[in-house]
Design a protein around this motif. Structure first.
Motif, PDB file in Angstrom:
ATOM      1  N   ARG A  38      17.300  21.991  44.815  1.00 40.13           N
ATOM      2  CA  ARG A  38      16.563  21.314  45.894  1.00 40.13           C
ATOM      3  C   ARG A  38      16.212  19.888  45.468  1.00 40.13           C
ATOM      4  O   ARG A  38      16.331  18.944  46.262  1.00 40.13           O
ATOM      5  CB  ARG A  38      15.293  22.094  46.232  1.00 40.13           C
ATOM      6  CG  ARG A  38      14.472  21.496  47.371  1.00 40.13           C
ATOM      7  CD  ARG A  38      13.275  22.391  47.694  1.00 40.13           C
ATOM      8  NE  ARG A  38      12.548  21.876  48.838  1.00 40.13           N
ATOM      9  CZ  ARG A  38      11.585  20.955  48.763  1.00 40.13           C
ATOM     10  NH1 ARG A  38      11.253  20.454  47.569  1.00 40.13           N
ATOM     11  NH2 ARG A  38      10.968  20.534  49.853  1.00 40.13           N
ATOM     12  N   LYS A  39      15.793  19.724  44.219  1.00 42.01           N
ATOM     13  CA  LYS A  39      15.464  18.390  43.710  1.00 42.01           C
ATOM     14  C   LYS A  39      16.673  17.461  43.766  1.00 42.01           C
ATOM     15  O   LYS A  39      16.574  16.303  44.206  1.00 42.01           O
ATOM     16  CB  LYS A  39      14.951  18.518  42.272  1.00 42.01           C
ATOM     17  CG  LYS A  39      14.522  17.200  41.640  1.00 42.01           C
ATOM     18  CD  LYS A  39      13.964  17.438  40.243  1.00 42.01           C
ATOM     19  CE  LYS A  39      13.524  16.121  39.600  1.00 42.01           C
ATOM     20  NZ  LYS A  39      12.962  16.345  38.240  1.00 42.01           N
ATOM     21  N   LEU A  40      17.825  17.978  43.335  1.00 45.54           N
ATOM     22  CA  LEU A  40      19.054  17.184  43.395  1.00 45.54           C
ATOM     23  C   LEU A  40      19.434  16.858  44.829  1.00 45.54           C
ATOM     24  O   LEU A  40      19.845  15.736  45.148  1.00 45.54           O
ATOM     25  CB  LEU A  40      20.194  17.946  42.714  1.00 45.54           C
ATOM     26  CG  LEU A  40      20.217  17.951  41.191  1.00 45.54           C
ATOM     27  CD1 LEU A  40      21.332  18.855  40.686  1.00 45.54           C
ATOM     28  CD2 LEU A  40      20.394  16.544  40.646  1.00 45.54           C
ATOM     29  N   ARG A  41      19.313  17.846  45.708  1.00 46.69           N
ATOM     30  CA  ARG A  41      19.692  17.651  47.118  1.00 46.69           C
ATOM     31  C   ARG A  41      18.816  16.598  47.784  1.00 46.69           C
ATOM     32  O   ARG A  41      19.316  15.751  48.543  1.00 46.69           O
ATOM     33  CB  ARG A  41      19.579  18.991  47.859  1.00 46.69           C
ATOM     34  CG  ARG A  41      19.897  18.911  49.349  1.00 46.69           C
ATOM     35  CD  ARG A  41      21.350  18.570  49.571  1.00 46.69           C
ATOM     36  NE  ARG A  41      21.638  18.434  50.997  1.00 46.69           N
ATOM     37  CZ  ARG A  41      21.502  17.280  51.676  1.00 46.69           C
ATOM     38  NH1 ARG A  41      21.072  16.194  51.069  1.00 46.69           N
ATOM     39  NH2 ARG A  41      21.806  17.237  52.954  1.00 46.69           N
ATOM     40  N   LEU A  42      17.529  16.600  47.516  1.00 44.37           N
ATOM     41  CA  LEU A  42      16.620  15.616  48.104  1.00 44.37           C
ATOM     42  C   LEU A  42      16.922  14.199  47.604  1.00 44.37           C
ATOM     43  O   LEU A  42      16.823  13.230  48.354  1.00 44.37           O
ATOM     44  CB  LEU A  42      15.162  15.988  47.812  1.00 44.37           C
ATOM     45  CG  LEU A  42      14.637  17.214  48.546  1.00 44.37           C
ATOM     46  CD1 LEU A  42      13.235  17.578  48.065  1.00 44.37           C
ATOM     47  CD2 LEU A  42      14.654  17.010  50.060  1.00 44.37           C
ATOM     48  N   ARG A  43      17.317  14.094  46.334  1.00 46.96           N
ATOM     49  CA  ARG A  43      17.661  12.781  45.797  1.00 46.96           C
ATOM     50  C   ARG A  43      18.947  12.259  46.451  1.00 46.96           C
ATOM     51  O   ARG A  43      19.075  11.049  46.692  1.00 46.96           O
ATOM     52  CB  ARG A  43      17.834  12.842  44.291  1.00 46.96           C
ATOM     53  CG  ARG A  43      16.530  12.923  43.519  1.00 46.96           C
ATOM     54  CD  ARG A  43      16.789  12.978  42.011  1.00 46.96           C
ATOM     55  NE  ARG A  43      17.421  11.739  41.559  1.00 46.96           N
ATOM     56  CZ  ARG A  43      16.772  10.616  41.249  1.00 46.96           C
ATOM     57  NH1 ARG A  43      15.457  10.575  41.373  1.00 46.96           N
ATOM     58  NH2 ARG A  43      17.422   9.549  40.844  1.00 46.96           N
ATOM     59  N   GLN A  44      19.879  13.150  46.724  1.00 46.15           N
ATOM     60  CA  GLN A  44      21.125  12.730  47.384  1.00 46.15           C
ATOM     61  C   GLN A  44      20.865  12.285  48.819  1.00 46.15           C
ATOM     62  O   GLN A  44      21.538  11.410  49.341  1.00 46.15           O
ATOM     63  CB  GLN A  44      22.137  13.886  47.375  1.00 46.15           C
ATOM     64  CG  GLN A  44      22.742  14.186  46.019  1.00 46.15           C
ATOM     65  CD  GLN A  44      23.569  13.032  45.493  1.00 46.15           C
ATOM     66  OE1 GLN A  44      24.383  12.457  46.204  1.00 46.15           O
ATOM     67  NE2 GLN A  44      23.353  12.673  44.232  1.00 46.15           N
ATOM     68  N   ALA A  45      19.905  12.926  49.475  1.00 42.52           N
ATOM     69  CA  ALA A  45      19.617  12.594  50.873  1.00 42.52           C
ATOM     70  C   ALA A  45      18.838  11.303  51.025  1.00 42.52           C
ATOM     71  O   ALA A  45      18.808  10.697  52.096  1.00 42.52           O
ATOM     72  CB  ALA A  45      18.818  13.747  51.513  1.00 42.52           C
TER      73      ALA A  45
END
Length: 211
Positions: free
Chosen positions: A203-210
């Motif tokens: 989730r942390k990685l996904r939020l940074r990508q978004a």
């Protein structure tokens, strides 16, 4: 008139030459050494194969380009590879229902938005990883099967909103059960704490990508 050989002559003629017997036994030690080496090579190959495809990738690049830091690929490479494996396996699970994962994703997005299960193509693309062209093709397939109906959106007369039909609701309610069961099977090797930790990190990685 021929004469039958005496016993001494017969024994000499039929017994193998002593030197020959020793020469046949001599290669035994080299054969054992070769067998041991082959066994060691097989063990090394087995150990190498015990890793996954990303381990091999990291090993190869560390040899070919030691100047590159490939540690991030240990994560990103596995995420990409697992995504393809999960999707292929899910497609096999959904085959009995006659629906591929991409179509299920659109139906599921319509279903989870709540009644009347209606969204515009733009709204669907925010939740579904499909290009505009792929989305149009998917909606055409679903409409042809009677799983959705399309009509002009009241707020945007330029786009056709998609709405689940009664048959579409019945199908997705069956298919989503298999979708969740497949996700459960996919994480069978992780305990609850590992799943929670992995979910937080992804989730942390996904939020940074978004962002």
């Amino acid at each position: 008139m021929s004469r039958t050989p005496d016993r001494k002559t017969r024994k000499t003629a039929t017994d193998p030459v002593p030197g020959r017997r020793q020469s046949r036994q001599a290669p035994a030690a080299p054969r054992a050494a070769r067998a041991a080496a082959a066994s060691a090579g097989t063990a090394a190959e087995t150990a190498e194969r015990s890793g996954d495809v990303v381990d091999q990738l990291l090993h190869d690049w560390s040899r070919e380009r030691p100047d590159l830091d490939a540690s991030a690929m240990a994560v990103v490479g596995r995420v990409l590879h697992l995504g393809r494996l999960f999707e292929a396996d899910l497609n096999r699970s959904l085959r009995a229902l006659g629906i591929p994962y991409s179509d299920l994703d659109v139906l599921a997005t319509l279903r989870r938005c709540g009644a009347p299960y209606r969204l515009t193509p733009t709204q669907l693309r925010r939740s579904v990883l499909l290009t505009s062209g792929a989305m149009t093709a998917c909606l055409n397939r679903l409409e042809a099967r009677g799983l959705i109906a399309r009509s002009f959106d009241a707020n945007d007369r330029r786009s056709l909103a998609a709405e689940l039909s009664a048959e579409g609701v019945r199908l997705i309610d069956r298919a989503i059960g298999e979708r969740f069961a497949h996700a459960e099977r996919s994480l069978d090797g992780l305990d609850a704490a590992e799943r929670a930790q992995l979910a937080r990190l992804l989730r942390k990685l996904r939020l940074r990508q978004a962002s």
